[in-house]
Design an enzyme around this catalytic site. Structure first.
Site, short mmCIF file in Angstrom:
data_model
loop_
_atom_site.label_atom_id
_atom_site.label_comp_id
_atom_site.label_asym_id
_atom_site.label_seq_id
_atom_site.Cartn_x
_atom_site.Cartn_y
_atom_site.Cartn_z
N HIS A 1 50.54 60.75 44.23
CA HIS A 1 49.63 61.04 43.13
C HIS A 1 48.49 61.88 43.72
O HIS A 1 48.45 62.11 44.94
CB HIS A 1 49.12 59.76 42.47
CG HIS A 1 48.33 58.86 43.35
ND1 HIS A 1 48.81 58.35 44.54
CD2 HIS A 1 47.06 58.35 43.23
CE1 HIS A 1 47.91 57.57 45.10
NE2 HIS A 1 46.83 57.57 44.33
N ASP B 1 42.32 60.66 48.33
CA ASP B 1 42.70 60.14 49.65
C ASP B 1 44.18 60.36 49.95
O ASP B 1 44.66 59.97 51.02
CB ASP B 1 42.36 58.65 49.77
CG ASP B 1 43.01 57.80 48.69
OD1 ASP B 1 42.94 58.19 47.52
OD2 ASP B 1 43.56 56.73 49.02
N HIS B 2 44.90 61.00 49.04
CA HIS B 2 46.34 61.25 49.24
C HIS B 2 46.70 62.73 49.28
O HIS B 2 47.87 63.05 49.52
CB HIS B 2 47.14 60.56 48.13
CG HIS B 2 47.11 59.07 48.21
ND1 HIS B 2 48.12 58.33 48.81
CD2 HIS B 2 46.18 58.18 47.82
CE1 HIS B 2 47.81 57.04 48.75
NE2 HIS B 2 46.63 56.93 48.16
N ASP C 1 50.47 54.08 45.94
CA ASP C 1 49.43 53.21 45.40
C ASP C 1 49.88 52.40 44.19
O ASP C 1 49.06 51.76 43.53
CB ASP C 1 48.18 54.02 45.04
CG ASP C 1 47.30 54.27 46.26
OD1 ASP C 1 47.72 53.90 47.38
OD2 ASP C 1 46.21 54.86 46.10
N HIS D 1 45.05 61.39 43.74
CA HIS D 1 43.75 60.87 44.15
C HIS D 1 43.39 61.46 45.50
O HIS D 1 44.26 61.70 46.35
CB HIS D 1 43.79 59.35 44.19
CG HIS D 1 43.73 58.71 42.83
ND1 HIS D 1 43.79 57.35 42.65
CD2 HIS D 1 43.62 59.27 41.58
CE1 HIS D 1 43.72 57.09 41.34
NE2 HIS D 1 43.62 58.23 40.69
N HIS E 1 48.12 50.77 51.67
CA HIS E 1 46.79 50.48 52.21
C HIS E 1 46.70 49.04 52.72
O HIS E 1 45.74 48.34 52.43
CB HIS E 1 45.72 50.72 51.14
CG HIS E 1 45.61 52.13 50.66
ND1 HIS E 1 45.41 53.20 51.51
CD2 HIS E 1 45.65 52.66 49.40
CE1 HIS E 1 45.35 54.32 50.80
NE2 HIS E 1 45.48 54.02 49.52
N HIS F 1 48.99 52.84 38.13
CA HIS F 1 47.81 53.24 38.92
C HIS F 1 47.34 54.60 38.43
O HIS F 1 46.14 54.82 38.22
CB HIS F 1 48.18 53.27 40.40
CG HIS F 1 47.06 53.70 41.30
ND1 HIS F 1 45.90 52.97 41.44
CD2 HIS F 1 46.94 54.78 42.12
CE1 HIS F 1 45.10 53.60 42.30
NE2 HIS F 1 45.71 54.69 42.72
#
Length: 263
Positions: free
Chosen positions: A99, A103-104, A202, A101, A247, A180
């Site tokens: 996805h 942090d990815h 996630d 976001h 995570h 998510h």
């Protein structure tokens, strides 16, 4: 003989959060460490990379210079981690994002020769996020200049948007696991010498979340998120796959990291 597939995990930094952010409706203020990693798949059809970690300077720009909930040492950058494998970002042929976001997808912009693969709904969310998701979708550094709404094939050959479950190369399976985010994909990789590796992304941060059937607190659809947890359990059982969580510091400590390969 076809080239055997192998997988390496890139250690791309850490983030920090309260446990209630990891597990919806679990009222814990305990501080948790969230590892961030990418997955290199060396395949006969190319060099695939699933998720590219955070861009720390962009984090600071987005959330303020006092930001302390994400770190990345010089040895944890995408360039440094790929270097452990004798590779560079320019060697990546396909970037797959679970996805968008921030942090990815922080390393996407460095993979200049790669085709970027994502769910069509995820690209739409990145371009026009809901107000409560705007910070999460702050990284647009890898996109061309956009005008209007995206269409499924507008970025070909550099972007390829998909819908539904897909086998994007022999033994590389993308499974829809929304909740998510609207267009979340989990990834399963079949290897010649071990059980398949099923990367949850996630859809499930940690093994504890799957044990409790607790999705991440950050989500757009709790019903779909819960069903995605059920689906991950079913997929693992159906394919006798080993789950790798996005995570989970406890699980992550036992994962092999670059320069080691899973084969």
């Amino acid at each position: 003989m076809p080239k055997p597939t192998r997988v390496a995990l890139l250690d791309l930094g850490e983030m920090y959060a309260k446990e209630y952010q990891l597990f919806w409706q679990v009222p814990s203020e305990a501080r948790a460490t969230l590892p961030a990693y990418g997955v290199v798949i060396d395949h006969q059809d190319g060099l695939f990379l699933y998720d590219t970690g955070p861009d720390i300077p962009l984090y600071r720009k987005t959330f303020g210079e006092e930001m302390t909930f994400a770190t990345q040492a010089p040895t944890q950058t995408l360039h440094a981690q790929l270097g452990l494998l004798g590779l560079a970002p320019e060697d990546i042929s396909h970037v797959i994002n679970s996805h968008y976001h921030l942090d990815h997808c922080g390393g996407n912009k460095h993979c200049h020769n790669a085709k970027t693969i994502c769910h069509a709904c995820e690209l739409e969310a990145l371009v026009s996020p809901q107000p409560f998701e705007a910070f999460a979708y702050a990284d647009r550094t890898f996109l061309p200049k956009l005008e209007g709404e995206p269409t499924p094939d507008m970025y070909t050959p550099y972007f390829e948007t998909l819908r539904g479950d897909q086998e994007i190369a022999l033994g590389l399976h993308l499974f829809e696991t929304p909740g998510h985010t609207a267009g979340h994909y989990s990834l399963m990789v079949r290897l010649p010498g071990r059980r398949p590796m099923l990367f949850t992304g996630d859809a499930c941060y940690a093994k504890r979340g799957l044990d409790m059937m607790a999705m991440p607190t950050a989500h757009v659809d709790p019903v779909k998120g819960y069903r995605s947890l059920e689906r991950l359990k079913d997929l693992a059982e159906q394919h006798d796959a080993e789950l790798f969580f996005s995570h989970d510091s406890e699980s992550y400590s036992g994962y092999l990291k670059a320069p080691a390969w899973y084969v």
